[in-house]
Write a protein that holds these residues in place. Structure first.
Motif, PDB file in Angstrom:
ATOM      1  N   VAL A 100      28.656   4.928   8.303  1.00 36.92           N
ATOM      2  CA  VAL A 100      29.679   3.914   8.590  1.00 36.92           C
ATOM      3  C   VAL A 100      29.067   2.518   8.489  1.00 36.92           C
ATOM      4  CG1 VAL A 100      31.241   3.020  10.355  1.00 36.92           C
ATOM      5  CG2 VAL A 100      31.016   5.495  10.024  1.00 36.92           C
ATOM      6  N   LYS A 101      27.843   2.386   8.986  1.00 32.56           N
ATOM      7  CA  LYS A 101      27.149   1.095   8.931  1.00 32.56           C
ATOM      8  C   LYS A 101      26.933   0.654   7.480  1.00 32.56           C
ATOM      9  CE  LYS A 101      23.923   0.568  11.981  1.00 32.56           C
ATOM     10  NZ  LYS A 101      22.614   0.623  12.709  1.00 32.56           N
ATOM     11  N   ALA A 102      26.615   1.602   6.591  1.00 32.02           N
ATOM     12  CA  ALA A 102      26.409   1.277   5.177  1.00 32.02           C
ATOM     13  C   ALA A 102      27.688   0.747   4.541  1.00 32.02           C
ATOM     14  CB  ALA A 102      25.911   2.508   4.424  1.00 32.02           C
ATOM     15  N   ILE A 103      28.817   1.362   4.880  1.00 27.07           N
ATOM     16  CA  ILE A 103      30.104   0.901   4.337  1.00 27.07           C
ATOM     17  C   ILE A 103      30.418  -0.501   4.844  1.00 27.07           C
ATOM     18  CG2 ILE A 103      32.594   1.344   4.333  1.00 27.07           C
ATOM     19  CD1 ILE A 103      31.866   4.362   4.507  1.00 27.07           C
ATOM     20  N   THR A 104      30.171  -0.730   6.121  1.00 23.32           N
ATOM     21  CA  THR A 104      30.376  -2.065   6.694  1.00 23.32           C
ATOM     22  C   THR A 104      29.490  -3.095   5.991  1.00 23.32           C
ATOM     23  OG1 THR A 104      30.918  -1.114   8.855  1.00 23.32           O
ATOM     24  CG2 THR A 104      30.258  -3.430   8.813  1.00 23.32           C
ATOM     25  N   ALA A 105      28.223  -2.738   5.759  1.00 23.20           N
ATOM     26  CA  ALA A 105      27.288  -3.654   5.101  1.00 23.20           C
ATOM     27  C   ALA A 105      27.758  -4.006   3.698  1.00 23.20           C
ATOM     28  CB  ALA A 105      25.895  -3.029   5.045  1.00 23.20           C
ATOM     29  N   ALA A 106      28.225  -3.007   2.954  1.00 24.84           N
ATOM     30  CA  ALA A 106      28.678  -3.250   1.583  1.00 24.84           C
ATOM     31  C   ALA A 106      29.903  -4.158   1.556  1.00 24.84           C
ATOM     32  CB  ALA A 106      28.984  -1.923   0.894  1.00 24.84           C
ATOM     33  N   ARG A 107      30.860  -3.870   2.405  1.00 23.27           N
ATOM     34  CA  ARG A 107      32.094  -4.657   2.417  1.00 23.27           C
ATOM     35  C   ARG A 107      31.835  -6.069   2.922  1.00 23.27           C
ATOM     36  NH1 ARG A 107      36.864  -1.471   2.091  1.00 23.27           N
ATOM     37  NH2 ARG A 107      37.992  -2.988   3.351  1.00 23.27           N
ATOM     38  N   MET A 108      30.964  -6.208   3.895  1.00 22.50           N
ATOM     39  CA  MET A 108      30.608  -7.534   4.399  1.00 22.50           C
ATOM     40  C   MET A 108      29.957  -8.370   3.300  1.00 22.50           C
ATOM     41  SD  MET A 108      28.053  -8.497   7.578  1.00 22.50           S
ATOM     42  CE  MET A 108      28.851  -7.290   8.633  1.00 22.50           C
ATOM     43  N   ALA A 109      29.031  -7.731   2.559  1.00 22.23           N
ATOM     44  CA  ALA A 109      28.314  -8.457   1.512  1.00 22.23           C
ATOM     45  C   ALA A 109      29.241  -8.878   0.374  1.00 22.23           C
ATOM     46  CB  ALA A 109      27.174  -7.601   0.970  1.00 22.23           C
ATOM     47  N   VAL A 110      30.125  -7.986  -0.030  1.00 24.43           N
ATOM     48  CA  VAL A 110      31.014  -8.281  -1.162  1.00 24.43           C
ATOM     49  C   VAL A 110      32.058  -9.326  -0.786  1.00 24.43           C
ATOM     50  CG1 VAL A 110      32.727  -7.263  -2.732  1.00 24.43           C
ATOM     51  CG2 VAL A 110      30.589  -6.064  -2.275  1.00 24.43           C
ATOM     52  N   ARG A 111      32.364  -9.439   0.493  1.00 22.35           N
ATOM     53  CA  ARG A 111      33.284 -10.493   0.949  1.00 22.35           C
ATOM     54  C   ARG A 111      32.609 -11.863   0.944  1.00 22.35           C
ATOM     55  NH1 ARG A 111      38.463  -8.689   0.562  1.00 22.35           N
ATOM     56  NH2 ARG A 111      38.778  -6.742   1.722  1.00 22.35           N
ATOM     57  N   GLY A 112      31.269 -11.867   0.900  1.00 19.47           N
ATOM     58  CA  GLY A 112      30.541 -13.132   0.886  1.00 19.47           C
ATOM     59  C   GLY A 112      30.174 -13.537  -0.527  1.00 19.47           C
ATOM     60  N   ASP A 113      29.309 -14.533  -0.641  1.00 25.02           N
ATOM     61  CA  ASP A 113      28.927 -15.033  -1.959  1.00 25.02           C
ATOM     62  C   ASP A 113      27.520 -14.606  -2.367  1.00 25.02           C
ATOM     63  OD1 ASP A 113      27.311 -16.552  -0.341  1.00 25.02           O
ATOM     64  OD2 ASP A 113      28.193 -18.484  -0.879  1.00 25.02           O
ATOM     65  N   GLY A 114      26.914 -13.716  -1.579  1.00 26.02           N
ATOM     66  CA  GLY A 114      25.584 -13.215  -1.910  1.00 26.02           C
ATOM     67  C   GLY A 114      24.454 -13.987  -1.273  1.00 26.02           C
TER      68      GLY A 114
END
Length: 457
Positions: free
Chosen positions: A404-418
């Motif tokens: 679940v943490k990995a999914i959160t990390a991916a979605r958080m990152a893609v919502r940002g600008d890198g």
């Protein structure tokens, strides 16, 4: 050194890549060494010593069983997990073993596999020594091996120095750091998966790479399927109940999917199914280890079930990207719980899965690196303290939480600008340093943490 995605993802059996897959490979390599040197027919006895973490948790992690299977000629990616039990029982009852399946000698499991619970070899906690002697007791060969995580095995030369047979194959885009990886992506205008695929072409064709990764994905799917159909309790004495089967029935019969966290329950199911199979000694994919084997499959299954555009191509790109991140951990730190604690297993797997998911949901290389960094940053300091020396508590639930943490990390990152303050390279360096500072009792010895504070019933 060049690492392939297939170095990070290997088919094996549970419950541990470093304690089961590694010792089986080492024993297999030792018998092959005897055969190739021409002394196998003269061998009258074989003796194996397990040191450090292997000695401390060898029974609970299946190390003794793994040694027997390897000496008998079995390999982790080919052995039948069901038939293996009867094979080990036959050795116990007959007090004889067939080395490499061809040369039968007397063998006592209790006397010829020695577990040193309080001794370790200098190079690595997961050390093994194999001895072969003739009828007169003269030593024909002696060999040290080290299981350094994820099923990787190193041998030692006659001076006791660890020897790494490095693969010097030149690759299109060589990298050892996240910064170098991002540099290639920027200059060539490529995705992370494109870079890893280009490197894989140094060993095999694109078709062979795709087919190999789809095979890995199919083994992961089979593992989830088996795990959701099994019941009862796990072996080892803790009497841990298998939960994936019941959870699967409840989720399949659910009629109201309005719960915003419904998808996360499926992710939990997938991780539980894999790690229960692993704890039962079933067939799993080291991803990058067995103790963390449920995270990458769980996030891949999340993609398959909840991403409309998910396809075989997405699965391939996911694994290539996750493999690229795994290379960084292997090159710059460790994926061995016995060396750096569970941050090296569950932490690296969470980072790899986060990167893979970020790639397939459209993340840029910078966003993928950010996802990987988030995945490891919030697992820093994670100890490896398996209760009873078994890969069950807290390992099984820990995989579900990290998925679940990995999914959160991916979605958080893609919502940002890198952009972010802590680079993946800095996080991996911190993980390595934290592991070095960590007391040995928290590194897969079952002598600290939960392992010490929970009394077996």
């Amino acid at each position: 050194m060049s690492l392939s995605v297939f170095d990070l993802f290997k088919v094996g059996i549970g419950p541990s890549s470093s304690h089961t897959v590694g010792p089986m490979r080492a024993a297999y390599l030792f018998v092959n060494r005897l055969r190739e040197s021409g002394v196998l027919p003269r061998v009258a006895t074989v003796h194996c010593e397990l040191f450090g973490s292997l000695g401390a948790t060898g029974h609970g992690h299946g190390s003794v069983k793994a040694v027997l299977l390897g000496l008998s000629g079995e390999q982790p990616h080919l052995v039948d997990p069901v038939a293996a039990e009867s094979e080990v029982q036959a050795v116990r009852e007959d007090a004889r073993i067939s080395l490499g399946g061809a040369h039968k000698i007397p063998f006592s499991i209790d006397e010829d596999v020695l577990l040193h619970r309080n001794k370790r070899l200098e190079f690595h906690s997961n050390g093994m020594v194999f001895h072969a002697r003739d009828d007169n007791g003269c030593e024909l060969d002696r060999r040290e091996y080290y299981s350094v995580g994820g099923g990787f095995v190193l041998g030692a030369d006659e001076t006791g120095q660890a020897v790494l047979a490095e693969d010097d194959t030149p690759v299109r885009y060589p990298f050892r750091t996240g910064q170098e990886l991002l540099g290639h992506a920027s200059r060539a205008d490529l995705r992370i998966s494109d870079i890893m695929l280009a490197n894989e072409l140094s060993w095999r064709t694109e078709r062979e790479t795709r087919d190999g990764l789809l095979h890995i994905w199919s083994v992961m799917q089979d593992c989830v399927d088996h795990g959701t159909r099994a019941g009862g309790v796990l072996p080892g004495g803790l009497k841990v109940r298998r939960r994936a089967g019941e959870l699967h029935k409840r989720l399949e019969s659910a009629t109201d999917e309005s719960d915003a966290l419904h998808a996360m329950e499926w992710v939990t199911l997938y991780a539980l199914a894999v790690n229960e199979e692993n704890a039962a000694g079933g067939r799993v994919v080291t991803a990058p280890t067995n103790g963390a084997a449920g995270i990458v499959p769980a996030v891949l299954h999340y993609g398959q079930r909840f991403l409309p555009s998910f396809s075989d191509d997405a699965a391939v790109r996911f694994l290539l990207t996750a493999g690229a991140i795994g290379v960084l951990f292997k090159e710059n730190a460790s994926i061995s719980g016995a060396e750096v604690g569970c941050q090296g297993e569950v932490g690296s797997a969470c980072s790899m899965a986060a990167a893979g998911l970020a790639e397939v949901i459209g993340g840029t290389p910078d966003q993928v690196e950010n996802a990987a960094e988030i995945g490891i940053e919030h697992n820093l300091g994670l100890t490896c303290d398996p209760v009873g020396g078994l890969v069950q508590i807290p390992c099984i639930e820990r995989n579900a939480v990290a998925s679940v943490k990995a999914i959160t990390a991916a979605r958080m990152a893609v919502r940002g600008d890198g952009s972010h303050h802590v680079s993946l390279d800095k996080a991996i360096k911190t993980m390595r340093e934290t592991g070095a500072d960590m007391k040995d009792k928290y590194k897969e010895t079952a002598r600290g943490g939960l392992a010490l504070n929970i009394v077996e019933c």
